[in-house]
Design an enzyme around this catalytic site. Sequence first.
Site, mmCIF file in Angstrom:
data_model
loop_
_atom_site.group_PDB
_atom_site.id
_atom_site.type_symbol
_atom_site.label_atom_id
_atom_site.label_comp_id
_atom_site.label_asym_id
_atom_site.label_seq_id
_atom_site.Cartn_x
_atom_site.Cartn_y
_atom_site.Cartn_z
ATOM 1 N N HIS A 183 22.276 -27.336 3.360
ATOM 2 C CA HIS A 183 22.365 -25.865 3.264
ATOM 3 C C HIS A 183 20.967 -25.284 2.999
ATOM 4 O O HIS A 183 20.751 -24.539 2.050
ATOM 5 C CB HIS A 183 23.339 -25.437 2.157
ATOM 6 C CG HIS A 183 23.842 -24.031 2.338
ATOM 7 N ND1 HIS A 183 25.144 -23.644 2.096
ATOM 8 C CD2 HIS A 183 23.203 -22.901 2.729
ATOM 9 C CE1 HIS A 183 25.281 -22.345 2.328
ATOM 10 N NE2 HIS A 183 24.107 -21.865 2.717
ATOM 11 N N ARG A 200 28.707 -21.290 8.008
ATOM 12 C CA ARG A 200 29.386 -21.741 6.795
ATOM 13 C C ARG A 200 30.186 -23.000 7.103
ATOM 14 O O ARG A 200 30.739 -23.139 8.210
ATOM 15 C CB ARG A 200 30.363 -20.677 6.276
ATOM 16 C CG ARG A 200 29.729 -19.589 5.461
ATOM 17 C CD ARG A 200 29.222 -20.096 4.102
ATOM 18 N NE ARG A 200 28.624 -19.020 3.333
ATOM 19 C CZ ARG A 200 27.324 -18.723 3.332
ATOM 20 N NH1 ARG A 200 26.471 -19.420 4.049
ATOM 21 N NH2 ARG A 200 26.861 -17.736 2.586
#
Length: 318
Positions: free
Chosen positions: A281, A233
């Site tokens: 991502h 993350r």
Amino acid sequence: MMSDERILLSATGWDPELWIGELERHAPGREIVLEPDGATDPSIRYAVVWKQPEGLLSDLPNLKVIFSLGAGVDHIFKDTTLPDVPIVRIVSPNLTARMSEYVVWQVLDHHRFGSRYRSLQQDRVWDEIREQASADEMTVGIMGLGELGRDSATKLKALGFNITGWSRRPQNVDGVTCYAGSDGFGDFLGSADIFVVLLPLTDATRGILNSETFRRMTKRGPLGAPVLINAGRGGLQVEADIIAALDDGLLSAVSLDVFETEPLAKESPLWTHPKVTVTPHAAAASSATKLAGPIVEQMKAYDRGEPLTNLVDKSAGY
Ligand code: NDP
Ligand code: OXD
């Protein structure tokens, strides 16, 4: 199965129609309600969410389970009004395999000087790097030995890399030198040449990829300085510290799939830094066609009175 049961969907950033279609295909008797509709609907027992708006789930009188549309659940915990119901996350061989592809791709790219050869090709320069270390001369340290970290470890091990790993609680992974907790963190940071981050974002891990951590990483090894690959993350990393560490030689290169703020701002220096590889991502996106089925199967199993699997430990935050 009650035919008037509905499933609430919140799919921020995804194509909701794709998810609705796939959920309907697997749950033909249940209507899929897309937020902001349905926020107080008593016929909703299950919610499938990615970055749901604050408060969306708090007034559903009969909500039984929240399903995360991804493996990570930090996006759910951002909501301070969450009802006290179980949270189930994605654990899927499909997602795991694709994450390991990303990890192996990036590790090999650094190990085999991919960025340097791409740049030489641009300039039409024939310049072989003669001293190519073999995989067994390199150690990859995996931060997070969960579903994803363990699979990456196995696949990198099969290529010949030495593997170390770090987790919250002591783990035993075949062929991996394991470290755990804050007591094991220093030794772990001294153990590897390439660090792969597959940690969840929690109160304990936020900002863990910072200057102090980079200073404690080993400086030896064929790449001269450690490489960092973060697909966990963005909140794990302090981007200003990463840039400083690259410029000071504390890190030799980084691959980042996740960012403090997503999408990454156009003006971020990470886009153009010569030692940074950016992906949007994209390491292992949740596939509606592959994952809607298993999510609905869990709902059906729960309706039959069977236990839920892949439950989130709310006190640990992942
Ligand atoms: P798991 O929950 O299976 O594994 C998490 C691992 O992190 C465990 O080994 C756990 O330790 C460790 N961990 C958690 N907190 C700490 C801590 N404070 N200190 C040390 N270790 C810690 O998760 P997954 O492997 O399924 O997924 C990991 C993350 O990957 C997700 O949370 C998500 O953020 C990210 N992800 C990113 C994707 C992308 O496309 N970029 C796609 C999918 C996931 P322990 O073993 O002791 O529990
Ligand atoms: C996930 C993700 O958590 O795609 O599954 O980031």
